[in-house]
Design a protein around this motif. Structure first.
Motif, short mmCIF file in Angstrom:
data_model
loop_
_atom_site.label_atom_id
_atom_site.label_comp_id
_atom_site.label_asym_id
_atom_site.label_seq_id
_atom_site.Cartn_x
_atom_site.Cartn_y
_atom_site.Cartn_z
N ILE A 38 -6.76 -13.08 0.83
CA ILE A 38 -5.48 -13.48 1.43
C ILE A 38 -4.79 -12.25 2.00
O ILE A 38 -5.16 -11.12 1.70
N GLU A 39 -3.78 -12.49 2.80
CA GLU A 39 -2.91 -11.44 3.30
C GLU A 39 -1.49 -11.78 2.87
O GLU A 39 -1.06 -12.93 3.00
N LEU A 40 -0.78 -10.78 2.38
CA LEU A 40 0.61 -10.95 1.98
C LEU A 40 1.50 -10.23 2.98
O LEU A 40 1.19 -9.10 3.38
N ALA A 41 2.58 -10.86 3.37
CA ALA A 41 3.54 -10.21 4.27
C ALA A 41 4.16 -9.05 3.52
O ALA A 41 4.61 -9.19 2.39
N SER A 42 4.14 -7.88 4.14
CA SER A 42 4.71 -6.69 3.50
C SER A 42 5.99 -6.30 4.22
O SER A 42 6.33 -6.86 5.25
N VAL A 43 6.68 -5.30 3.68
CA VAL A 43 7.86 -4.79 4.36
C VAL A 43 7.47 -3.78 5.43
O VAL A 43 8.31 -3.33 6.19
N ALA A 44 6.18 -3.44 5.50
CA ALA A 44 5.65 -2.58 6.56
C ALA A 44 5.18 -3.47 7.72
O ALA A 44 5.29 -4.69 7.66
N ASP A 45 4.66 -2.84 8.75
CA ASP A 45 4.18 -3.59 9.90
C ASP A 45 2.90 -4.36 9.62
O ASP A 45 2.62 -5.36 10.26
N GLU A 46 2.09 -3.87 8.70
CA GLU A 46 0.80 -4.47 8.39
C GLU A 46 0.88 -5.30 7.11
O GLU A 46 1.53 -4.90 6.15
N PRO A 47 0.17 -6.42 7.05
CA PRO A 47 0.13 -7.20 5.81
C PRO A 47 -0.69 -6.47 4.75
O PRO A 47 -1.45 -5.56 5.05
N GLU A 76 7.83 10.26 3.40
CA GLU A 76 6.51 9.84 2.94
C GLU A 76 6.61 8.82 1.81
O GLU A 76 5.81 7.88 1.74
N VAL A 77 7.58 9.00 0.93
CA VAL A 77 7.79 8.05 -0.16
C VAL A 77 8.20 6.70 0.42
O VAL A 77 7.70 5.65 0.00
N ILE A 78 9.08 6.71 1.41
CA ILE A 78 9.51 5.47 2.05
C ILE A 78 8.30 4.77 2.68
O ILE A 78 8.10 3.57 2.49
N ALA A 79 7.47 5.51 3.40
CA ALA A 79 6.28 4.93 4.04
C ALA A 79 5.33 4.38 2.98
O ALA A 79 4.78 3.28 3.14
N LEU A 80 5.15 5.13 1.91
CA LEU A 80 4.26 4.68 0.84
C LEU A 80 4.77 3.38 0.23
O LEU A 80 4.00 2.42 0.07
N LEU A 81 6.05 3.32 -0.09
CA LEU A 81 6.61 2.11 -0.69
C LEU A 81 6.52 0.92 0.25
O LEU A 81 6.20 -0.19 -0.18
N ARG A 82 6.78 1.12 1.52
CA ARG A 82 6.72 0.01 2.48
C ARG A 82 5.33 -0.63 2.49
O ARG A 82 5.22 -1.84 2.61
N GLY A 83 4.30 0.17 2.34
CA GLY A 83 2.94 -0.36 2.33
C GLY A 83 2.52 -0.96 1.00
O GLY A 83 1.45 -1.55 0.90
#
Length: 184
Positions: free
Chosen positions: A131-140, A101-108
């Motif tokens: 604006i949208e910023l590219a994230s390390v998750a699948d969604e910006p 859950e921490v990993i998922a939280l950080l990715r977003g």
């Protein structure tokens, strides 16, 4: 129209098209235009209002990505945001079982590249406040400027940037007053 911003690693400016008048931020923060002397992990650990985030990251053993060569912009929830979680959630995030859950939280909450406050303000002004910023998750990560306040995330419950922004040697850390909600 929103543009997805994919900053080059290590870059301190956003490459955006558009025009518009740049105006002063209603809630200015200290400049993040120059790189800090510490990496992201040390910078996060040094911000008093991120002590809970630093603890959760440390308990999950996730400091190493913040020490690496990649550069990130971290939008991290304040201590008050963690304290407002429903009963049991913070304890779970602090536990070994909560690591996914921490990993998922950080990715977003991590955008790719180092984005200074000045560049963030300029991009918002040039792109109609959204604006949208590219994230390390699948969604910006959605960033919006409404009535002089900068909101991070989509929806009415999106957290606001606080006055705390710190440059690191490999990125920028912003303190937000909540968690970025999942995109609808």
């Amino acid at each position: 129209m929103k543009k997805t911003i994919i900053p080059a690693l290590g870059a301190l400016s956003l490459m955006l098209a558009g025009c518009g008048a740049a105006d002063e931020a209603a809630d200015p923060v200290e400049s993040t235009a120059t790189a800090g002397s510490q990496d992201l992990a040390a910078t996060i650990a040094g911000i008093d209002d991120l002590s809970t985030a630093a603890e959760v990251i440390g308990n999950a053993g996730l400091e190493d990505p913040f020490d690496g060569a990649g550069s990130y912009t971290a939008f991290l929830p304040s201590n008050a945001a963690f304290a407002a979680l429903p009963e049991g959630d913070l304890e779970r995030l602090r536990s070994d079982e909560g690591r996914p859950e921490v990993i998922a939280l950080l990715r977003g909450h991590l955008a790719v590249g180092a984005i200074s406050r000045e560049d963030l303000d300029r991009a918002l002004d040039e792109n109609g406040g959204s604006i949208e910023l590219a994230s390390v998750a699948d969604e910006p990560i959605q960033v919006r400027k409404i009535d002089g306040q900068i909101l991070v995330g989509d929806g009415d419950d999106a957290p606001h940037l606080t006055k705390i922004a710190e440059a690191a040697s490999n990125g920028v850390v912003y303190v937000i007053d909540g968690f970025i909600p999942p995109e609808n």
